[in-house]
Design a protein around this motif. Structure first.
Motif, PDB file in Angstrom:
ATOM      1  N   VAL A 212       0.851  -1.189   0.000  1.00  0.00           N
ATOM      2  CA  VAL A 212       0.000   0.000   0.000  1.00  0.00           C
ATOM      3  C   VAL A 212       0.891   1.246   0.000  1.00  0.00           C
ATOM      4  O   VAL A 212       2.055   1.197   0.417  1.00  0.00           O
ATOM      5  N   LYS A 213       0.345   2.347  -0.465  1.00  0.00           N
ATOM      6  CA  LYS A 213       1.057   3.615  -0.421  1.00  0.00           C
ATOM      7  C   LYS A 213       1.143   4.103   1.022  1.00  0.00           C
ATOM      8  O   LYS A 213       0.191   3.943   1.793  1.00  0.00           O
ATOM      9  N   ALA A 214       2.266   4.707   1.381  1.00  0.00           N
ATOM     10  CA  ALA A 214       2.412   5.291   2.713  1.00  0.00           C
ATOM     11  C   ALA A 214       3.160   6.615   2.578  1.00  0.00           C
ATOM     12  O   ALA A 214       4.227   6.675   1.954  1.00  0.00           O
ATOM     13  N   TYR A 215       2.591   7.652   3.151  1.00  0.00           N
ATOM     14  CA  TYR A 215       3.211   8.968   3.129  1.00  0.00           C
ATOM     15  C   TYR A 215       3.638   9.327   4.543  1.00  0.00           C
ATOM     16  O   TYR A 215       2.839   9.295   5.478  1.00  0.00           O
ATOM     17  N   VAL A 216       4.930   9.653   4.688  1.00  0.00           N
ATOM     18  CA  VAL A 216       5.475   9.926   6.018  1.00  0.00           C
ATOM     19  C   VAL A 216       6.024  11.352   6.070  1.00  0.00           C
ATOM     20  O   VAL A 216       6.573  11.859   5.091  1.00  0.00           O
ATOM     21  N   SER A 217       5.840  11.977   7.213  1.00  0.00           N
ATOM     22  CA  SER A 217       6.389  13.312   7.446  1.00  0.00           C
ATOM     23  C   SER A 217       7.662  13.163   8.262  1.00  0.00           C
ATOM     24  O   SER A 217       7.626  12.670   9.395  1.00  0.00           O
ATOM     25  N   LEU A 218       8.785  13.566   7.672  1.00  0.00           N
ATOM     26  CA  LEU A 218      10.078  13.406   8.332  1.00  0.00           C
ATOM     27  C   LEU A 218      10.412  14.629   9.175  1.00  0.00           C
ATOM     28  O   LEU A 218      10.125  15.772   8.801  1.00  0.00           O
ATOM     29  N   ASP A 219      11.032  14.371  10.307  1.00  0.00           N
ATOM     30  CA  ASP A 219      11.466  15.437  11.205  1.00  0.00           C
ATOM     31  C   ASP A 219      12.977  15.530  11.143  1.00  0.00           C
ATOM     32  O   ASP A 219      13.668  14.519  11.033  1.00  0.00           O
ATOM     33  N   SER A 220      13.488  16.740  11.199  1.00  0.00           N
ATOM     34  CA  SER A 220      14.935  16.939  11.135  1.00  0.00           C
ATOM     35  C   SER A 220      15.287  18.299  11.705  1.00  0.00           C
ATOM     36  O   SER A 220      14.475  19.224  11.689  1.00  0.00           O
ATOM     37  N   ARG A 221      16.495  18.426  12.215  1.00  0.00           N
ATOM     38  CA  ARG A 221      16.992  19.750  12.585  1.00  0.00           C
ATOM     39  C   ARG A 221      17.152  20.559  11.308  1.00  0.00           C
ATOM     40  O   ARG A 221      17.739  20.096  10.347  1.00  0.00           O
ATOM     41  N   MET A 222      16.612  21.770  11.308  1.00  0.00           N
ATOM     42  CA  MET A 222      16.678  22.614  10.119  1.00  0.00           C
ATOM     43  C   MET A 222      17.407  23.906  10.437  1.00  0.00           C
ATOM     44  O   MET A 222      17.306  24.438  11.548  1.00  0.00           O
ATOM     45  N   GLY A 223      18.134  24.401   9.434  1.00  0.00           N
ATOM     46  CA  GLY A 223      18.765  25.707   9.574  1.00  0.00           C
ATOM     47  C   GLY A 223      17.845  26.796   9.074  1.00  0.00           C
ATOM     48  O   GLY A 223      17.207  27.509   9.837  1.00  0.00           O
ATOM     49  N   CYS A 224      17.716  26.875   7.757  1.00  0.00           N
ATOM     50  CA  CYS A 224      16.908  27.949   7.164  1.00  0.00           C
ATOM     51  C   CYS A 224      15.446  27.575   7.003  1.00  0.00           C
ATOM     52  O   CYS A 224      14.556  28.420   7.091  1.00  0.00           O
ATOM     53  N   GLY A 225      15.167  26.319   6.709  1.00  0.00           N
ATOM     54  CA  GLY A 225      13.793  25.880   6.488  1.00  0.00           C
ATOM     55  C   GLY A 225      13.265  26.164   5.094  1.00  0.00           C
ATOM     56  O   GLY A 225      12.112  25.860   4.785  1.00  0.00           O
ATOM     57  N   VAL A 226      14.104  26.737   4.218  1.00  0.00           N
ATOM     58  CA  VAL A 226      13.640  27.087   2.868  1.00  0.00           C
ATOM     59  C   VAL A 226      14.550  26.528   1.771  1.00  0.00           C
ATOM     60  O   VAL A 226      14.548  27.001   0.647  1.00  0.00           O
TER      61      VAL A 226
END
Length: 264
Positions: A212-226
């Motif tokens: 089945v399809k699975a969509y995941v939201s990944l978390d990470s330390r970000m600097g600029c975010g853009v």
């Protein structure tokens, strides 16, 4: 998507309160963002302390397009952190935010299973509400907590079929969200998930096993975010066929990915 300083918005804090010992929920008056945002996106928050140059990325928990508001649920860090400064702000005060940022969850009318773990639970609420309001259907929501008193359990119950796992077994299934899925033999045509990386790795195995399809939201330390600083990249499963790039930026190509796209 907003990518430059001129696009910062000054948002008024409507409500700001504790949900648990170190988790806060904040409602912001942000009509532009509420109009454009989709579940799974995030905003950057800039604190007044100039010693903290980098913004704090926080996922959008609720989108109230009618009243032009969004809510953010976040965990307060230790001493001398940006989230601690944010937690001290009161209703009526304003803060600078940038957003909506990143790519959200693709929404379909397929039967859905939403899986959230820890602070990855709040972003799933906007998705469950959107599915319910657009298609009029309840989702299976599997929520994983350390113990009793986890955030937003009752919120999800209003429009979903909810199953809970706790590490200490105080409520629901003892163990992980995967244990709860297997214990109740839960099935759906599509899976959405947000939480710690080990949980998402198990979701990937489950999706492949069930085809089945699975969509995941990944978390990470970000600097600029853009997408400029490249501090939040993750390996692709296969290099891009056109560019040959073997890594993707969580802040711009993500944070939501079909789980087979990324090596987690």
């Amino acid at each position: 998507m907003f990518t430059s300083k001129k696009d910062y918005l000054s948002a008024k804090i409507i409500d700001h309160r504790a949900m648990s010992e170190n988790v806060r929920r904040m409602w912001l008056e942000a009509p532009t963002i509420s109009t454009m945002a989709v579940p799974g996106q995030f905003v950057n928050i800039y604190v007044a302390n100039r010693a903290k140059i980098l913004p704090r990325p926080i996922s959008i928990c609720e989108i109230d397009r009618e009243r032009g508001r969004i809510s953010l649920v976040y965990r307060v860090g230790g001493e001398d952190t940006g989230t601690l400064e944010i937690s001290r702000l009161r209703p009526g005060e304003r803060l600078n935010i940038l957003g909506p940022l990143g790519n959200g969850f693709p929404i379909t009318n397929k039967s859905a299973m939403l899986v959230g773990g820890g602070i990855g639970i709040p972003p799933m609420y906007a998705l469950s509400r959107e599915i319910y309001e657009i298609f009029g259907q309840k989702s299976l929501c599997v929520l994983g907590y350390k113990g009793e008193g986890g955030v937003m359990y009752r919120d999800f119950q209003k429009m979903n079929n909810v199953f809970v796992s706790t590490e200490d077994g105080s409520i629901g299934t003892k163990g992980t969200v995967i244990d709860a899925i297997e214990a109740f033999d839960l099935e759906a045509e599509i899976i959405y998930a947000c939480g710690p990386m080990p949980m998402l790795s198990e979701i990937k195995k489950l999706a492949i096993k069930r085809d089945v399809k699975a969509y995941v939201s990944l978390d990470s330390r970000m600097g600029c975010g853009v997408g400029v600083c490249l501090s939040c990249t993750v390996d692709r499963e296969m290099p891009d066929p056109i560019s040959g790039q073997d890594r993707v930026r969580i802040c711009t190509e993500g944070p939501v990915f079909e789980v087979r796209e990324v090596n987690i």
